[in-house]
Motif scaffolding. Structure first.
Motif, PDB file in Angstrom:
ATOM      1  N   PRO A  76       0.924  -1.231  -0.095  1.00  0.00           N
ATOM      2  CA  PRO A  76      -0.069  -0.118   0.147  1.00  0.00           C
ATOM      3  C   PRO A  76       0.859   1.254   0.240  1.00  0.00           C
ATOM      4  O   PRO A  76       0.349   2.408  -0.449  1.00  0.00           O
ATOM      5  CB  PRO A  76      -0.755  -0.099   1.369  1.00  0.00           C
ATOM      6  CG  PRO A  76      -0.774  -1.638   1.630  1.00  0.00           C
ATOM      7  CD  PRO A  76       0.493  -2.185   1.222  1.00  0.00           C
ATOM      8  N   PHE A  77       2.148   1.212   0.290  1.00  0.00           N
ATOM      9  CA  PHE A  77       3.068   2.408   0.559  1.00  0.00           C
ATOM     10  C   PHE A  77       3.987   2.572  -0.405  1.00  0.00           C
ATOM     11  O   PHE A  77       4.613   3.746  -0.612  1.00  0.00           O
ATOM     12  CB  PHE A  77       3.632   2.516   1.862  1.00  0.00           C
ATOM     13  CG  PHE A  77       2.745   2.361   3.178  1.00  0.00           C
ATOM     14  CD1 PHE A  77       2.125   3.306   3.393  1.00  0.00           C
ATOM     15  CD2 PHE A  77       2.432   1.160   3.697  1.00  0.00           C
ATOM     16  CE1 PHE A  77       1.239   3.454   4.542  1.00  0.00           C
ATOM     17  CE2 PHE A  77       1.587   0.818   4.664  1.00  0.00           C
ATOM     18  CZ  PHE A  77       0.852   2.206   5.299  1.00  0.00           C
ATOM     19  N   ALA A  78       3.899   1.502  -1.448  1.00  0.00           N
ATOM     20  CA  ALA A  78       5.117   1.466  -2.555  1.00  0.00           C
ATOM     21  C   ALA A  78       4.962   2.534  -3.577  1.00  0.00           C
ATOM     22  O   ALA A  78       3.816   2.527  -4.227  1.00  0.00           O
ATOM     23  CB  ALA A  78       4.909  -0.004  -3.117  1.00  0.00           C
ATOM     24  N   ASP A  79       5.956   3.364  -3.925  1.00  0.00           N
ATOM     25  CA  ASP A  79       5.958   4.359  -4.973  1.00  0.00           C
ATOM     26  C   ASP A  79       6.412   3.400  -6.241  1.00  0.00           C
ATOM     27  O   ASP A  79       6.026   3.739  -7.466  1.00  0.00           O
ATOM     28  CB  ASP A  79       6.718   5.244  -4.594  1.00  0.00           C
ATOM     29  CG  ASP A  79       6.310   6.190  -3.645  1.00  0.00           C
ATOM     30  OD1 ASP A  79       5.123   6.509  -3.728  1.00  0.00           O
ATOM     31  OD2 ASP A  79       6.927   6.328  -2.719  1.00  0.00           O
ATOM     32  N   GLU A  80       7.478   2.321  -5.925  1.00  0.00           N
ATOM     33  CA  GLU A  80       7.911   1.483  -6.990  1.00  0.00           C
ATOM     34  C   GLU A  80       8.142   0.105  -6.342  1.00  0.00           C
ATOM     35  O   GLU A  80       8.493  -0.114  -5.066  1.00  0.00           O
ATOM     36  CB  GLU A  80       9.104   1.916  -7.287  1.00  0.00           C
ATOM     37  CG  GLU A  80       9.668   1.656  -8.790  1.00  0.00           C
ATOM     38  CD  GLU A  80      10.841   2.761  -9.072  1.00  0.00           C
ATOM     39  OE1 GLU A  80      10.561   3.695  -9.703  1.00  0.00           O
ATOM     40  OE2 GLU A  80      11.825   2.386  -8.742  1.00  0.00           O
ATOM     41  N   VAL A  81       7.902  -0.877  -7.105  1.00  0.00           N
ATOM     42  CA  VAL A  81       7.966  -2.297  -6.697  1.00  0.00           C
ATOM     43  C   VAL A  81       8.764  -2.939  -7.892  1.00  0.00           C
ATOM     44  O   VAL A  81       8.709  -3.203  -8.740  1.00  0.00           O
ATOM     45  CB  VAL A  81       6.815  -3.084  -6.662  1.00  0.00           C
ATOM     46  CG1 VAL A  81       6.891  -4.665  -6.347  1.00  0.00           C
ATOM     47  CG2 VAL A  81       5.646  -2.594  -5.655  1.00  0.00           C
ATOM     48  N   ILE A  82      10.111  -3.154  -7.393  1.00  0.00           N
ATOM     49  CA  ILE A  82      10.995  -3.878  -8.391  1.00  0.00           C
ATOM     50  C   ILE A  82      10.781  -5.412  -8.174  1.00  0.00           C
ATOM     51  O   ILE A  82      11.363  -5.963  -7.036  1.00  0.00           O
ATOM     52  CB  ILE A  82      12.566  -3.417  -8.214  1.00  0.00           C
ATOM     53  CG1 ILE A  82      12.480  -1.871  -8.308  1.00  0.00           C
ATOM     54  CG2 ILE A  82      13.414  -4.140  -8.960  1.00  0.00           C
ATOM     55  CD1 ILE A  82      13.579  -1.117  -7.972  1.00  0.00           C
ATOM     56  N   TRP A  83      10.504  -5.923  -9.081  1.00  0.00           N
ATOM     57  CA  TRP A  83      10.273  -7.576  -9.142  1.00  0.00           C
ATOM     58  C   TRP A  83      11.547  -8.227 -10.090  1.00  0.00           C
ATOM     59  O   TRP A  83      11.442  -8.234 -11.184  1.00  0.00           O
ATOM     60  CB  TRP A  83       9.113  -7.960  -9.621  1.00  0.00           C
ATOM     61  CG  TRP A  83       8.647  -9.265  -9.539  1.00  0.00           C
ATOM     62  CD1 TRP A  83       9.432 -10.338  -8.887  1.00  0.00           C
ATOM     63  CD2 TRP A  83       7.180  -9.776  -9.749  1.00  0.00           C
ATOM     64  NE1 TRP A  83       8.703 -11.566  -9.024  1.00  0.00           N
ATOM     65  CE2 TRP A  83       7.588 -11.403  -9.373  1.00  0.00           C
ATOM     66  CE3 TRP A  83       6.338  -9.547 -10.232  1.00  0.00           C
ATOM     67  CZ2 TRP A  83       6.367 -12.100  -9.389  1.00  0.00           C
ATOM     68  CZ3 TRP A  83       5.013 -10.396 -10.182  1.00  0.00           C
ATOM     69  CH2 TRP A  83       5.188 -11.573  -9.954  1.00  0.00           C
ATOM     70  N   LEU A  84      12.343  -8.776  -9.095  1.00  0.00           N
ATOM     71  CA  LEU A  84      13.554  -9.495  -9.775  1.00  0.00           C
ATOM     72  C   LEU A  84      13.216 -10.916 -10.038  1.00  0.00           C
ATOM     73  O   LEU A  84      12.851 -11.832  -9.420  1.00  0.00           O
ATOM     74  CB  LEU A  84      14.789  -9.407  -8.852  1.00  0.00           C
ATOM     75  CG  LEU A  84      15.381  -8.391  -8.536  1.00  0.00           C
ATOM     76  CD1 LEU A  84      16.567  -8.296  -7.650  1.00  0.00           C
ATOM     77  CD2 LEU A  84      15.394  -7.240  -9.546  1.00  0.00           C
ATOM     78  N   LYS A  85      13.022 -11.078 -11.481  1.00  0.00           N
ATOM     79  CA  LYS A  85      12.591 -12.375 -12.011  1.00  0.00           C
ATOM     80  C   LYS A  85      13.748 -13.278 -12.400  1.00  0.00           C
ATOM     81  O   LYS A  85      13.897 -13.216 -13.845  1.00  0.00           O
ATOM     82  CB  LYS A  85      11.261 -12.206 -12.973  1.00  0.00           C
ATOM     83  CG  LYS A  85       9.962 -11.782 -12.427  1.00  0.00           C
ATOM     84  CD  LYS A  85       8.848 -11.960 -13.671  1.00  0.00           C
ATOM     85  CE  LYS A  85       7.693 -11.939 -12.824  1.00  0.00           C
ATOM     86  NZ  LYS A  85       6.172 -11.939 -13.632  1.00  0.00           N
TER      87      LYS A  85
END
Length: 177
Positions: A76-85
């Motif tokens: 809910p607080f994320a400005d950016e979610v970096i998902w390392l796949k």
């Protein structure tokens, strides 16, 4: 700016968080450092508590770690979610490699609690299975949470070293301006 870094164990989350932290000077919360500090029966609640405190005490943050059961504390607080796949073969190899290094040199990596002592036992084999099956079992749950908190537009997927380097270089340019 509140940046969440998620992905499988061995995907490079902690290393990436440290590199991004150098560029931004944002404080970093390594979730493994909190989780592995406590006995398993209270670790999740301590993790949730530490996450809430860290988010509310800092305007800018980098939070490194997956812990799907606590995504609702962060998304809910994320400005950016970096998902390392990162591919499963690479993540599994990295986990085994860091375990060997920890055993040979007798010290933990900097992003994990000092109290944590990894054992090569049944639990470790179960962990390796978790890492190997992460894409099939965990990706759908992560995708569901991302939709639930309506942060799809904030997700940046990085699949390899080149993607990570490009992201960091771009962020470095933004930070200088």
């Amino acid at each position: 700016m509140k940046i969440m870094i998620i992905g499988s164990s061995g995907s490079g989350k902690s290393t990436f968080a440290r590199e991004l932290g150098k560029i931004t000077s944002y404080p970093i919360l390594h979730l493994d450092k909190v989780f592995h500090k406590y006995p398993s029966e209270i670790a999740r609640e301590k993790l949730r508590e530490a996450t809430r405190i860290f988010i509310f005490q800092n305007e800018n943050v980098i939070i490194d770690g997956n812990y799907g059961s606590t995504l609702d504390e962060r998304l809910p607080f994320a400005d950016e979610v970096i998902w390392l796949k990162t591919p499963r073969l690479k993540t599994t190899f990295r986990v085994i490699k860091r375990s060997i290094k920890s055993r040979v040199f007798g010290k933990n990596r900097p992003d994990i609690a000092e109290e944590f002592k990894e054992k090569w036992d049944k639990e470790y084999l179960e962990f390796l299975k978790f890492v190997w099956t992460f894409p099939e079992k965990e990706f759908p749950q992560i995708e569901q949470k991302i939709k639930e908190f309506n942060v799809e537009s904030k997700v940046i997927i990085l699949k390899n070293r080149k993607d990570k380097e490009k992201y960091l270089a771009n962020y470095g340019r933004k930070a200088k301006n």
